[in-house]
Design a protein around this motif. Structure first.
Motif, PDB file in Angstrom:
ATOM      1  N   LEU A   1      18.175  10.102 -10.865  1.00 15.64           N
ATOM      2  CA  LEU A   1      18.314  10.392  -9.418  1.00 15.64           C
ATOM      3  C   LEU A   1      17.370   9.678  -8.597  1.00 15.64           C
ATOM      4  CD1 LEU A   1      18.555  14.517 -10.110  1.00 15.64           C
ATOM      5  CD2 LEU A   1      20.572  12.650  -9.679  1.00 15.64           C
ATOM      6  N   ALA A   2      17.695   9.340  -7.457  1.00 17.88           N
ATOM      7  CA  ALA A   2      17.205   8.849  -6.295  1.00 17.88           C
ATOM      8  C   ALA A   2      16.109   9.863  -5.544  1.00 17.88           C
ATOM      9  CB  ALA A   2      18.094   8.010  -5.470  1.00 17.88           C
ATOM     10  N   PHE A   3      14.904   9.574  -5.317  1.00 21.85           N
ATOM     11  CA  PHE A   3      14.241  10.348  -4.547  1.00 21.85           C
ATOM     12  C   PHE A   3      14.168   9.991  -2.934  1.00 21.85           C
ATOM     13  CE2 PHE A   3      12.466  10.554  -8.545  1.00 21.85           C
ATOM     14  CZ  PHE A   3      12.341  11.941  -9.018  1.00 21.85           C
ATOM     15  N   PRO A   4      14.406  11.082  -2.101  1.00 25.96           N
ATOM     16  CA  PRO A   4      14.481  10.368  -0.723  1.00 25.96           C
ATOM     17  C   PRO A   4      13.263   9.748  -0.073  1.00 25.96           C
ATOM     18  CG  PRO A   4      14.263  12.827  -0.793  1.00 25.96           C
ATOM     19  CD  PRO A   4      14.232  11.973  -2.310  1.00 25.96           C
ATOM     20  N   SER A   5      13.201   8.464   0.351  1.00 22.57           N
ATOM     21  CA  SER A   5      11.961   7.770   1.037  1.00 22.57           C
ATOM     22  C   SER A   5      10.762   8.019   0.469  1.00 22.57           C
ATOM     23  CB  SER A   5      12.138   8.150   2.474  1.00 22.57           C
ATOM     24  OG  SER A   5      13.280   7.931   3.011  1.00 22.57           O
ATOM     25  N   LEU A   6      10.620   7.478  -0.867  1.00 22.65           N
ATOM     26  CA  LEU A   6       9.287   7.636  -1.311  1.00 22.65           C
ATOM     27  C   LEU A   6       8.578   6.410  -0.561  1.00 22.65           C
ATOM     28  CD1 LEU A   6       9.888   7.655  -5.272  1.00 22.65           C
ATOM     29  CD2 LEU A   6       8.914   9.258  -3.886  1.00 22.65           C
ATOM     30  N   SER A   7       7.241   6.932  -0.002  1.00 19.60           N
ATOM     31  CA  SER A   7       6.433   5.963   0.283  1.00 19.60           C
ATOM     32  C   SER A   7       4.799   6.221   0.049  1.00 19.60           C
ATOM     33  CB  SER A   7       6.631   6.027   1.866  1.00 19.60           C
ATOM     34  OG  SER A   7       5.853   5.029   2.535  1.00 19.60           O
ATOM     35  N   PHE A   8       4.151   5.270  -0.494  1.00 19.18           N
ATOM     36  CA  PHE A   8       2.946   5.481  -0.843  1.00 19.18           C
ATOM     37  C   PHE A   8       2.099   4.238  -0.273  1.00 19.18           C
ATOM     38  CE2 PHE A   8       5.255   7.144  -4.510  1.00 19.18           C
ATOM     39  CZ  PHE A   8       4.798   8.453  -4.109  1.00 19.18           C
ATOM     40  N   ASN A   9       0.992   4.626   0.620  1.00 15.16           N
ATOM     41  CA  ASN A   9       0.193   3.608   1.341  1.00 15.16           C
ATOM     42  C   ASN A   9      -1.058   3.641   0.352  1.00 15.16           C
ATOM     43  OD1 ASN A   9       2.274   2.861   3.006  1.00 15.16           O
ATOM     44  ND2 ASN A   9       1.629   4.411   4.376  1.00 15.16           N
ATOM     45  N   LYS A  10      -1.497   2.598   0.096  1.00 13.47           N
ATOM     46  CA  LYS A  10      -2.822   2.162  -0.525  1.00 13.47           C
ATOM     47  C   LYS A  10      -3.446   0.886  -0.039  1.00 13.47           C
ATOM     48  CE  LYS A  10      -5.320   1.753  -4.741  1.00 13.47           C
ATOM     49  NZ  LYS A  10      -5.351   1.587  -6.234  1.00 13.47           N
ATOM     50  N   THR A  11      -4.565   0.964   0.523  1.00 13.76           N
ATOM     51  CA  THR A  11      -5.101  -0.178   1.001  1.00 13.76           C
ATOM     52  C   THR A  11      -6.282  -0.898   0.020  1.00 13.76           C
ATOM     53  OG1 THR A  11      -5.019   0.822   3.320  1.00 13.76           O
ATOM     54  CG2 THR A  11      -6.739  -1.177   3.074  1.00 13.76           C
ATOM     55  N   ILE A  12      -6.001  -1.997  -0.234  1.00 10.76           N
ATOM     56  CA  ILE A  12      -6.741  -2.917  -1.089  1.00 10.76           C
ATOM     57  C   ILE A  12      -7.625  -3.695  -0.420  1.00 10.76           C
ATOM     58  CG2 ILE A  12      -5.380  -2.893  -3.077  1.00 10.76           C
ATOM     59  CD1 ILE A  12      -4.620  -5.763  -2.524  1.00 10.76           C
ATOM     60  N   SER A  13      -8.948  -4.082  -0.717  1.00  9.85           N
ATOM     61  CA  SER A  13      -9.840  -5.002  -0.095  1.00  9.85           C
ATOM     62  C   SER A  13      -9.366  -6.201   0.284  1.00  9.85           C
ATOM     63  CB  SER A  13     -11.152  -5.060  -0.729  1.00  9.85           C
ATOM     64  OG  SER A  13     -11.255  -5.827  -1.787  1.00  9.85           O
ATOM     65  N   PRO A  14      -9.773  -6.986   1.118  1.00 10.79           N
ATOM     66  CA  PRO A  14      -9.226  -8.508   1.333  1.00 10.79           C
ATOM     67  C   PRO A  14      -9.724  -9.232   0.151  1.00 10.79           C
ATOM     68  CG  PRO A  14     -10.093  -7.462   3.347  1.00 10.79           C
ATOM     69  CD  PRO A  14     -10.407  -6.344   2.493  1.00 10.79           C
ATOM     70  N   ARG A  15     -10.813  -8.876  -0.103  1.00 12.66           N
ATOM     71  CA  ARG A  15     -11.302  -9.872  -1.443  1.00 12.66           C
ATOM     72  C   ARG A  15     -10.442  -9.503  -2.742  1.00 12.66           C
ATOM     73  NH1 ARG A  15     -14.258  -8.789  -5.942  1.00 12.66           N
ATOM     74  NH2 ARG A  15     -15.578 -10.457  -6.609  1.00 12.66           N
ATOM     75  N   ASP A  16      -9.828  -8.429  -3.072  1.00 22.01           N
ATOM     76  CA  ASP A  16      -9.189  -8.185  -4.301  1.00 22.01           C
ATOM     77  C   ASP A  16      -7.662  -8.537  -3.745  1.00 22.01           C
ATOM     78  OD1 ASP A  16     -10.863  -6.912  -5.568  1.00 22.01           O
ATOM     79  OD2 ASP A  16     -10.436  -4.878  -4.946  1.00 22.01           O
ATOM     80  N   PHE A  17      -7.346  -8.684  -2.626  1.00 23.58           N
ATOM     81  CA  PHE A  17      -6.096  -9.396  -2.292  1.00 23.58           C
ATOM     82  C   PHE A  17      -6.044 -10.836  -2.249  1.00 23.58           C
ATOM     83  CE2 PHE A  17      -3.191 -10.873   0.882  1.00 23.58           C
ATOM     84  CZ  PHE A  17      -1.866 -10.159   0.524  1.00 23.58           C
ATOM     85  N   LEU A  18      -7.149 -11.544  -2.068  1.00 20.34           N
ATOM     86  CA  LEU A  18      -7.308 -13.008  -2.270  1.00 20.34           C
ATOM     87  C   LEU A  18      -7.424 -13.281  -3.839  1.00 20.34           C
ATOM     88  CD1 LEU A  18      -9.414 -13.663   0.687  1.00 20.34           C
ATOM     89  CD2 LEU A  18      -7.271 -14.443   0.475  1.00 20.34           C
ATOM     90  N   ILE A  19      -7.919 -12.245  -4.631  1.00 20.14           N
ATOM     91  CA  ILE A  19      -8.104 -12.668  -5.810  1.00 20.14           C
ATOM     92  C   ILE A  19      -6.760 -12.551  -6.565  1.00 20.14           C
ATOM     93  CG2 ILE A  19      -9.028 -11.717  -8.472  1.00 20.14           C
ATOM     94  CD1 ILE A  19     -11.711 -10.992  -6.574  1.00 20.14           C
ATOM     95  N   PHE A  20      -6.031 -11.678  -6.236  1.00 17.07           N
ATOM     96  CA  PHE A  20      -4.834 -11.222  -6.617  1.00 17.07           C
ATOM     97  C   PHE A  20      -3.890 -12.471  -6.590  1.00 17.07           C
ATOM     98  CE2 PHE A  20      -0.188 -10.008  -6.040  1.00 17.07           C
ATOM     99  CZ  PHE A  20       0.012  -9.511  -7.304  1.00 17.07           C
ATOM    100  N   ASN A  21      -3.957 -13.153  -5.439  1.00 14.59           N
ATOM    101  CA  ASN A  21      -3.058 -14.400  -5.043  1.00 14.59           C
ATOM    102  C   ASN A  21      -3.563 -15.486  -5.420  1.00 14.59           C
ATOM    103  OD1 ASN A  21      -1.090 -13.421  -3.291  1.00 14.59           O
ATOM    104  ND2 ASN A  21      -2.593 -12.705  -1.746  1.00 14.59           N
TER     105      ASN A  21
END
Length: 68
Positions: free
Chosen positions: A48-68
């Protein structure tokens, strides 16, 4: 159309988890990347589908750059 769950990162490091209908995973990926998102994962929804699931989580710019 199939229902997919996906996680994407915005340019500011915010992580979004949502669902969308699309013909295929590759078409959904192209659409999300065209909107400027970094696609982290896409999976076909099961059950079954759940209506409009939305989870917001902010990561640090450093972690974002390491991921990329």
């Amino acid at each position: 159309m199939a229902l997919f769950l996906y996680r994407v990162a915005k340019g500011d490091g915010t992580i979004l988890q949502q669902q969308a209908e699309a013909e295929s995973e590759s078409l959904l990926r192209g659409r999300l990347e065209g909107e400027g998102y970094l696609v982290l994962s896409i999976s076909r929804a099961v059950g079954l589908a759940f209506p409009s699931l939305s989870f917001n989580k902010t990561i640090s710019p450093r972690d974002f750059l390491i991921f990329n």
